[in-house]
Design an enzyme around this catalytic site. Sequence first.
Site, PDB file in Angstrom:
ATOM      1  N   SER A  45       0.873  -1.181   0.000  1.00 35.24           N
ATOM      2  CA  SER A  45       0.000   0.000   0.000  1.00 35.24           C
ATOM      3  C   SER A  45       0.899   1.218   0.000  1.00 35.24           C
ATOM      4  O   SER A  45       2.056   1.151   0.441  1.00 35.24           O
ATOM      5  CB  SER A  45      -0.883  -0.004   1.255  1.00 35.24           C
ATOM      6  OG  SER A  45      -1.493   1.268   1.454  1.00 35.24           O
ATOM      7  N   TYR A  79      -2.585  -1.523  10.490  1.00 34.12           N
ATOM      8  CA  TYR A  79      -2.524  -1.802   9.057  1.00 34.12           C
ATOM      9  C   TYR A  79      -1.277  -1.173   8.438  1.00 34.12           C
ATOM     10  O   TYR A  79      -0.570  -1.819   7.652  1.00 34.12           O
ATOM     11  CB  TYR A  79      -3.784  -1.265   8.384  1.00 34.12           C
ATOM     12  CG  TYR A  79      -3.824  -1.474   6.890  1.00 34.12           C
ATOM     13  CD1 TYR A  79      -4.097  -2.725   6.357  1.00 34.12           C
ATOM     14  CD2 TYR A  79      -3.587  -0.419   6.014  1.00 34.12           C
ATOM     15  CE1 TYR A  79      -4.122  -2.922   4.983  1.00 34.12           C
ATOM     16  CE2 TYR A  79      -3.626  -0.602   4.642  1.00 34.12           C
ATOM     17  CZ  TYR A  79      -3.892  -1.854   4.136  1.00 34.12           C
ATOM     18  OH  TYR A  79      -3.914  -2.054   2.773  1.00 34.12           O
TER      19      TYR A  79
END
Length: 274
Positions: free
Chosen positions: A131, A144
């Site tokens: 990401s 995360y």
Amino acid sequence: MRGWAIVTGCSTGIGRALVPALRAQGWGVVATARRPETLADLPDGPDLRRLALDVTDPASLAAAVEACRDLDLRVLVNNAGYGVPGPIEHLRPADLRAQLETNVVGLQAATVAFLPLLRRSGDARVVQVGSILDRMAIPLAGAYCASKHAVAALAEALRLEAGPAVRVMLVEPGAIQSDFRETLAKGLGDLPERLQGTPYLAPMLAYLARQKARAGAHGLSAAACAARIAEALGRRTPPRRLVIGRDARIALLGRALLPAPLWEWAVRKTFGMG
């Protein structure tokens, strides 16, 4: 066919979209999911296999490797993952362990399990789906972000250790239109109750409510993201890092150009952190 690619986490989102994108590029695809019934509607063909695979279960991984032993396996796409929401101050050790178990330990376990099969081809390729948050952090998603920072480190270390024998591509998407945010909301558990009476409750609820609208306004479709990955993977020399999405590029530019205090002020304001 160019060979076979195995993709983890194909039930929804980028993983699901990668199945037709890779098939269109001439790859055979082994589509995997923890619940294989979610793959039933994928179009049949000699270039598709469906497998049950839970990357956190050693027995499941061993069975998947055995099921792929007869294939000319050249590509592993580590896509399986999810997000644990919540402020760091209220993140329980069990929450963090669960997040890292799937996004980091499971990813590494799948890499180690399939590398021997990939190496047989002489053209091994590993795609780690990270990401843009592997280069920065945002409030209310620290677990995360931490997992994606770890994914980036593992990708870089593998590339340095394996050298040209294993081409490693780290994918860094921005916002993607997928079911990720619905999954995020389902993973709340008792977090709203634990945040009662804290300054985090209102920003947390606003964050969850805003994510889907933001992805719709600024994010790429999962299909567009998958097409970018499939195209890059098909190059003779895939890029080391593949940044996907206008919002991701803008975030990188802003982080690079703005002084740290100004950047942090802007991020805190965006997330309603006071």
